[in-house]
Each structure stands twice: as structure tokens, then as C-alpha cells.
Scaffold this active site. Structure first.
Site, short mmCIF file in Angstrom:
data_model
loop_
_atom_site.label_atom_id
_atom_site.label_comp_id
_atom_site.label_asym_id
_atom_site.label_seq_id
_atom_site.Cartn_x
_atom_site.Cartn_y
_atom_site.Cartn_z
NE ARG A 87 -10.91 -3.44 18.29
CZ ARG A 87 -10.46 -3.04 17.12
NH1 ARG A 87 -10.62 -3.77 16.04
NH2 ARG A 87 -9.86 -1.87 17.00
CE1 TYR A 278 -8.13 -6.15 25.09
CE2 TYR A 278 -9.30 -6.33 23.01
CZ TYR A 278 -8.76 -5.55 24.02
OH TYR A 278 -8.88 -4.20 23.96
N GLY A 280 -12.38 -6.96 23.39
CA GLY A 280 -12.91 -6.62 22.08
C GLY A 280 -13.34 -7.85 21.28
CE LYS A 287 -14.61 -0.91 20.31
NZ LYS A 287 -14.95 0.52 20.21
CG HIS A 307 -15.98 3.84 17.25
ND1 HIS A 307 -14.69 3.72 16.79
CD2 HIS A 307 -15.94 3.51 18.56
CE1 HIS A 307 -13.91 3.35 17.79
NE2 HIS A 307 -14.64 3.22 18.88
CB SER A 329 -7.19 4.30 18.67
OG SER A 329 -6.49 4.05 17.49
CB CYS A 331 -8.26 11.24 19.19
SG CYS A 331 -7.52 11.17 17.55
N GLY A 332 -7.96 10.61 22.62
CA GLY A 332 -8.49 11.01 23.92
C GLY A 332 -10.01 11.12 23.94
CG ASP A 354 -16.24 2.75 22.41
OD1 ASP A 354 -15.43 3.41 21.75
OD2 ASP A 354 -16.34 1.51 22.30
NE ARG A 448 -8.48 -1.38 25.78
CZ ARG A 448 -9.09 -0.74 24.80
NH1 ARG A 448 -10.21 -0.11 25.00
NH2 ARG A 448 -8.56 -0.72 23.59
CG PHE A 573 -6.00 17.68 28.32
CD1 PHE A 573 -6.27 16.33 28.49
CD2 PHE A 573 -4.78 18.03 27.73
CE1 PHE A 573 -5.35 15.36 28.12
CE2 PHE A 573 -3.86 17.07 27.36
CZ PHE A 573 -4.14 15.73 27.56
N GLY A 574 -9.28 20.39 29.15
CA GLY A 574 -10.39 21.25 29.56
C GLY A 574 -10.55 22.49 28.68
O1 TSX Z 1 -7.14 13.43 25.51
C1 TSX Z 1 -6.55 14.37 25.03
N1 TSX Z 1 -7.24 15.50 24.65
C2 TSX Z 1 -8.72 15.55 24.75
C3 TSX Z 1 -9.11 15.92 26.10
C4 TSX Z 1 -10.33 16.29 26.43
N2 TSX Z 1 -5.18 14.29 24.88
C5 TSX Z 1 -4.45 13.07 25.22
C6 TSX Z 1 -4.36 12.24 23.97
C7 TSX Z 1 -3.87 10.86 24.19
C8 TSX Z 1 -4.96 9.88 24.34
C9 TSX Z 1 -4.50 15.36 24.38
N3 TSX Z 1 -3.20 15.52 24.14
C10 TSX Z 1 -5.17 16.52 24.00
C11 TSX Z 1 -6.57 16.60 24.17
O2 TSX Z 1 -7.18 17.62 23.85
N4 TSX Z 1 -4.25 17.39 23.53
C12 TSX Z 1 -3.06 16.78 23.61
C13 TSX Z 1 -1.78 17.35 23.19
C14 TSX Z 1 -1.15 18.06 24.37
C15 TSX Z 1 -0.43 17.33 25.29
C16 TSX Z 1 0.15 17.95 26.39
C17 TSX Z 1 0.02 19.33 26.53
C18 TSX Z 1 -0.71 20.05 25.61
C19 TSX Z 1 -1.30 19.42 24.54
N5 TSX Z 1 0.65 19.92 27.63
C20 TSX Z 1 0.83 21.25 27.89
O3 TSX Z 1 0.46 22.08 27.13
C21 TSX Z 1 1.48 21.57 29.15
MN MN Z 2 -13.84 2.38 20.66
#
Ligand code: TSX
Ligand code: MN
EC number: 4.1.1.32
Length: 665
Positions: A87, A278, A280, A287, A307, A329, A331-332, A354, A448, A573-574
Site C-alpha cells: 500500500r 497490489y 491493498g 482496506k 481493524h 502490524s 504483532c501477530g 483482519d 502474502r 503464541f499458545g
Molecule cells: O504472533 C506472535 N504472537 C501472537 C501469537 C498468538 N508473535 C510473532 C510476532 C511477529 C508477527 C510473537 N512473537 C509473540 C506472540 O505472542 N510473541 C513473540 C515474541 C517471542 C518470540 C519468540 C519466543 C518467545 C517470544 N521464543 C521462545 O520463547 C523460545
Molecule cells: Mn490489516
């Protein structure tokens, strides 16, 4: 009847699929007017069928626009011109009579909350770009619904485009085709016009007729479409005739970077996009419609276009809640939307990754739909570890753009975390043999996947429910290496709106800075506000006046806090399911909290850390007076400067109250 005389218009285009007679009158007029203007050779009214899709994909393969990825079922790779990969905010405008209807007038400098163009400047820019811009091409007519067909929360658009890539992508990202026209009838629709800006034959490039030298200069200056309008150069001087510039296509990807312009005309319910293929900039339902246009409609009609991802979360007792979350962006957001919770017995299901359209129903429940039909996600960083559900989703019927290709017909990117079988080589997004020593990424950082939501293994049972899912919590977040605790809960709706306005996140700075800086991104909407952000804040605040509203609780999260050694304090993550569990129980009044100056945080032991190993909870939740004095000052400065006279007094009051609470620490 000769094609020229259809409907008395000078319509030289031949209709190759569908018929004008089958279109609702307003759609037919929209199409005929623009076909006359853009002068495509052919008109193709999309029915959305499997056969049509197959034909288009095959045709794009023949033309070298797409490559089939033979390792998967019906997966495709598009490589763009390297000048058309993202974009472009500087070329994205909103056209209103008054500048202040689009953006607050900042105290100093330029507005970072959107870009206004006057109606006069738009008129000139439009006339300089569109006449004859589809010569030699096919104009596709895409009827699409944002939201499940027939839902009272859904809205319909018609996109006219000369890009078959857009057609195939819109078929994934929206509900598209004949059923939409049937649902539309004589109803209202958003008019979307898109052209890649490369009429055929290619040697007739757009030129400026005055002199060759001037054009070159202009291209070098990269004159952005300023807040004051078009470049000084009168756009009336542009024509399509002549053949001074014969630039071959790069990767068979037509685009026109010099003349790219993405314009929104909210008063006319029109979106006009030129020069970029592209996503976007060209998949106008996303968007442009579902955020910028829809936020304006939402303000007029008393709802919210945001958003935000939407997820469903079920506890071990089988009780379920829906949450919406806005993140800037990097932040996962897609990872959270499709998360596999680590907590035993908990389940997360995905409604959308999104965009959320939300409206209070008669019972006061905030009902949300995902207006989209697919995921247009960033590929790099997506792996079996970070997002196994996304990896499963993209195994079939997916269009990849600007990722790398393996010699056995698979995809590859930074962070895919897959070993390469011996003898397998990689072709980069720049279509060159690639090796890790090259020092350049194999996939573009903004590459993408475009994939059907229905293929997500954890898609929520109610993801297409016409009444929407009831949202009980709203999460704001940011990537904050320092100062901001893992989670806190807002003190009230008004305070929550302030928390959204105060959102900041670590981002890769523009080339001239280098490194990471903390950027303001209120509501993760900074590039997507369809109207004055001050008025947007007032609209959010006004939700509290809704007669029956059961206002969701508002939270702020930060998965990215680091210790002194730079290590992440939280595994993310989880494991984020532990934070969602606390929110879930807060909403039910079952989890305890400690009041701090910035909001409620989990009380000792209220956050479930069982089985996690060592977590430095003190550091993860510490709230420093020094940090927050500076933070509230930065936020105040930003809002006073950028929102200026349009900043609602309720928000000013929240700033003062926060300052007060911090001063008493
Ligand atoms: O998406 C992420 N999330 C949300 C998941 C549900 N990421 C990736 C961000 C880039 C787009 C993350 N990165 C998250 C997160 O909660 N946390 C982190 C930071 C992180 C990265 C690697 C580790 C830990 C934290 N690895 C170990 O602890 C081994
Ligand atoms: Mn978005």
C-alpha cells in the site's frame, strides 16, 4: 445491433461473458459509463463460478501472470513488478468538500491520520488517468458482498477492474458473483473502479505531452500527492497518445507507479484506484471499502467498522465468548486469530483475522461479522510453530504473491522453518536463483497468501452467521519492548477509548532512520480512517449512550516486553491463552484484579502460570512512574498536535486523569 450502439452509448467493448440486460439498472449505468470512459476491448461480467475461475487462472498462467505451484492443489504464485509491493499511503486519499471532514487540522506539520484531496484536484487527477486506460484489455465486473450474503450487517460493492489477478483474489476474499447481483436487486452498492493503468499495446505508455525532460524530472522527484492535492504539474497535460516510453513489463505485472492513486469519495460511495495491482490497493473490498468507506458509513449509521480480528474462546466448562482485537502490524494478529491454546481444555476458534463490523442489537449485545471471506496474510514468519492453522489453510486454492518458490514447486519464505530437501533450490520473489548468503530475503517482507477462510481448520461454526457473534471483550495491543505490562484492563468505556487512541507499537522505521521506533497507531487504524479521527473518537464515546448497550470490557496487551538482556519476558503464541483466560473470567466477574494508575492488572495468582517454567512476573507487570510520566506526555503531545481542535473533551479528561494517577504513584 453493432456493439457501438448498445444502449445508445459509444460502447465499443464486446461483452464476452454475461449480459448487460441481466444487470440491475444502476449497475448497468455504472458499468456503461465507465466502459465508455476506459474503453476496454471486452467486458466480462463475473458469475463467480468454479469454471470461470479455472478459465481465468489458466489464462493468467498462459500469459505468465501466475505460475502453478505443482506441490499443492490449485495453488498459484504471482510475482509483481518490484515497484508495486505494498500500500502507498502517500498516494491514498479521501475526497471531501472540506479538508476537516477527512482529517483533523494538525497544530503543526502534516496530518499522520489520513490524506485529503479536494474535489477539484480529484476531478483533474481522475480525468488525467482514466480515459482510455483499459484499451486492449478486458473490463471485469465483480459483484461482491462484504459479509455473508443477505446478512443485515453486510454491504454490497461492484468492482470494475482490468486485472484478472484482482478477479481471482476477490473471489477468495469476498462473496463474489451472480448471487450477489440477485441479493442486490435495486439496492445500494459501493462503486469501485480499478485499473492497472497500462493500456495495450504497451508501447503507448502514458506520457506527458509537454516534454520528455519534464516527465523524467517529475518521476525522479517522486512528487507525492500532497495534502494540498495533485502535483503542481497540471494533470490536464497527461495523455495516452504517443510512444515515448517503451518500458517492458516486469514479471508480466502491469502497473503504473508514477500515476498510482487510490481515492475514496465517501459522499458518492465511490472508490477509485489507479496504477497498482497490489492487494491493498486493488482488492477494493478490503482496506478501501471494509475499513475506510465503511468507517464513514458506520459513523452515519451508528455502528463500528474496525481493524480487528474476531475469535471465539471456549473454557473447559464449555462456556464460550467472542473477543475482538486490534493490533498494529508485526504483532501477530493472524497468529492470535488462529491460535492453538496451550491451556488444557480451552479452545480458540477463528471468525476473522483482519476486519470487524460491529453493531449493538436491540438487546444491547455488540454483534460482529467478519466482512471478508478469506485471509490476505503476510507470509514471512508463518510456520508450523507460529501458526499451524494458517499453514494447513494454505495447502490448496491459494494465491501467493511475492513469496519464493522451491524447485519442487513449493513456497518458501523467511521464517517458514522448513528444512529443504537435498537438491532443492530456491527462486526468490525477484525471480532469481537464491541462496541464504545473498544477504537479501528470498520472499518480499510484505509477501502474502490469499486463501479461503473456510479452509481454516479452526474456523468458527458461527463465522458466517448473519446476525453476527456477540463481542464481550475488546483487546488493544502493541509491540512494546519496554514499560507496558503484559495485560491491563481499562477502568471504564471512556478510559478504554483513550487506551485505543493511545496505541503505539514498535515498527521498522523509514529507510532514512534505520532500526526500530515506537510509532503511534491509534486503534491500529492510522492508515484506514475514513473520516476525521477526532469525530471517530466521539463516535466511539457515543456508544456508551446507546440505550441498551452492554459495553464490552476493554483490555490492552503487550506480548513483546523484554528484559535487560533483550529477552522476551513472555513466551507468547499458545501461552497467550492464559491472558485470554484472565479476560474471560474478568468478564464473568470471576477473576481478581489489582488497581494501578494505568488500569487493572491480574492480582497475584489470578493469571494462570501453571506448567510455564520461570516467568519474571514482577518485571512483566512492573509499572514505572518514570516511564509512564514520559508515555502520557508523548500521548498528550501526539493527540493535541494531531487531533487538535477535534479532540473530544472526554479524551482530554482521560489524559488529565491518567497524569493525576501517575503523579500520585
Ligand atoms: O504472533 C506472535 N504472537 C501472537 C501469537 C498468538 N508473535 C510473532 C510476532 C511477529 C508477527 C510473537 N512473537 C509473540 C506472540 O505472542 N510473541 C513473540 C515474541 C517471542 C518470540 C519468540 C519466543 C518467545 C517470544 N521464543 C521462545 O520463547 C523460545
Ligand atoms: Mn490489516
Amino acid at each position: 445491433m453493432p456493439p457501438q450502439l448498445q444502449n445508445g452509448l459509444n460502447l465499443s467493448a464486446k461483452v464476452v461473458q454475461g449480459s448487460l440486460d441481466s444487470l440491475p439498472q444502476a449497475v448497468r449505468e455504472f458499468l456503461e459509463n465507465n466502459a465508455e470512459l476506459c474503453q476496454p476491448d471486452h467486458i466480462h461480467i463475473c458469475d463467480g463460478s468454479e469454471e470461470e475461475n479455472g478459465r481465468l487462472l489458466g489464462q493468467m498462467e498462459e500469459e505468465g501472470i501466475l505460475r502453478r505451484l505443482k506441490k499443492y492443489d490449485n495453488c498459484w504464485l504471482a510475482l509483481t513488478d518490484p515497484r508495486d509491493v505494498a500500500r502507498i499511503e502517500s498516494k491514498t486519499v479521501i475526497v471531501t468538500q472540506e479538508q476537516r471532514d477527512t482529517v483533523p487540522i494538525p497544530k503543526t506539520g502534516l496530518s499522520q491520520l489520513g490524506r485529503w484531496m479536494s474535489e477539484e484536484d480529484f476531478e483533474k487527477a481522475f480525468n488525467a488517468r482514466f480515459p482510455g486506460c483499459m484499451k486492449g484489455r478486458t473490463m471485469y465486473v465483480i459483484p461482491f458482498s462484504m459479509g455473508p450474503l443477505g446478512s443485515p450487517l453486510s454491504k454490497i460493492g461492484i468492482e470494475l477492474t482490468d486485472s484478472p489477478y484482482v478477479v481471482a483474489s476477490m473471489r477468495i476474499m469476498t462473496r463474489m458473483g451472480t448471487p450477489v447481483l440477485e441479493a442486490l436487486g435495486d439496492g445500494e452498492f459501493v462503486k469501485c473502479l480499478h485499473s492497472v493503468g497500462c493500456p495495450l499495446p504497451l508501447e503507448s505508455k502514458c506520457i506527458i505531452s509537454e516534454s520528455k525532460v519534464k516527465i523524467k524530472k517529475k518521476a525522479e522527484q517522486q512528487t507525492p500527492v500532497g495534502a494540498s492535492g495533485t502535483p503542481k504539474q497540471g494533470p490536464g497535460a497527461l495523455t495516452w497518445e504517443g510512444s515515448l516510453f517503451t518500458e517492458p513489463l516486469v514479471n508480466n505485472w502491469p502497473c503504473n507507479p508514477e500515476l498510482t492513486l487510490i481515492a475514496h469519495l465517501p459522499d458518492r460511495r465511490e472508490i477509485i484506484s489507479f496504477g497498482s495491482g497490489y492487494g491493498g490497493n486493488s482488492l477494493l473490498g478490503k482496506k478501501c471499502f471494509a475499513l475506510r468507506m465503511a468507517s464513514r458509513l458506520a459513523k452515519e449509521e451508528g455502528w463500528l467498522a474496525e481493524h480487528m480480528l474476531i475469535l471465539g474462546i471456549t473454557n473447559p466448562e464449555g462456556e464460550k465468548k467472542y473477543l475482538a482485537a486490534a493490533f498494529p502490524s508485526a504483532c501477530g494478529k493472524t497468529n492470535l486469530a488462529m491460535m492453538n491454546p496451550s491451556l488444557p481444555g480451552w479452545k480458540v476458534e477463528c471468525v476473522g483475522d483482519d476486519i470487524a463490523w460491529m453493531k449493538f442489537d436491540a438487546q444491547g449485545h455488540l454483534r460482529a461479522i467478519n466482512p471478508e471471506n478469506g485471509f490476505f496474510g503476510v507470509a514471512p514468519g508463518t510456520s508450523v510453530k507460529t501458526n499451524p492453522n494458517a499453514i494447513k489453510t494454505i495447502q490448496k486454492n491459494t494465491i501467493f504473491t511475492n513469496v519464493a518458490e522451491t524447485s519442487d514447486g513449493g513456497v518458501y519464505w523467511e521464517g517458514i522453518d522448513e528444512p529443504l530437501a537435498s537438491g532443492v533450490t530456491i527462486t526468490s520473489w525477484k525471480n532469481k536463483e537464491w541462496s541464504p548468503e545473498d544477504g537479501e530475503p528470498c520472499a518480499h517482507p510484505n509477501s502474502r497468501f490469499c486463501t479461503p477462510a473456510s479452509q481454516c481448520p479452526i474456523i468458527d461454526a458461527a463465522w458466517e452467521s448473519p446476525e453476527g457473534v456477540p463481542i464481550e471483550g475488546i483487546i488493544f495491543g502493541g509491540r512494546r519492548p519496554a514499560g507496558v505490562p503484559l495485560v491491563y484492563e481499562a477502568l471504564s468505556w471512556q478510559h478504554g477509548v483513550f487506551v485505543g487512541a493511545a496505541m503505539r507499537s514498535e515498527a521498522t522505521a523509514a529507510a532514512e532512520h534505520k532500526g526500530k521506533i515506537i510509532m503511534h497507531d491509534p486503534f491500529a487504524m492510522r492508515p484506514f480512517f475514513g473520516y476525521n479521527f477526532g469525530k471517530y473518537l466521539a463516535h466511539w464515546l457515543s456508544m456508551a449512550q446507546h440505550p441498551a448497550a452492554k459495553l464490552p470490557k476493554i483490555f490492552h496487551v503487550n506480548w513483546f516486553r523484554r528484559d535487560k538482556e533483550g529477552k522476551f519476558l513472555w513466551p507468547g503464541f499458545g501461552e497467550n491463552s492464559r491472558v485470554l483466560e484472565w479476560m474471560f473470567n474478568r468478564i464473568d466477574g470471576k477473576a481478581s484484579a489489582k488497581l494501578t494508575p494505568i488500569g487493572y492488572i491480574p492480582k497475584e495468582d489470578a493469571l494462570n502460570l501453571k506448567g510455564l517454567g520461570h516467568i519474571n512476573v514482577m518485571e512483566l507487570f512492573s509499572i514505572s512512574k518514570e516511564f509512564w510520566e514520559k508515555e502520557v506526555e508523548d500521548i498528550e503531545k501526539y493527540l493535541e498536535d494531531q487531533v487538535n481542535a477535534d479532540l473530544p473533551c472526554e479524551i482530554e479528561r482521560e489524559i488529565l486523569a491518567l497524569k493525576q494517577r501517575i503523579s500520585q504513584m
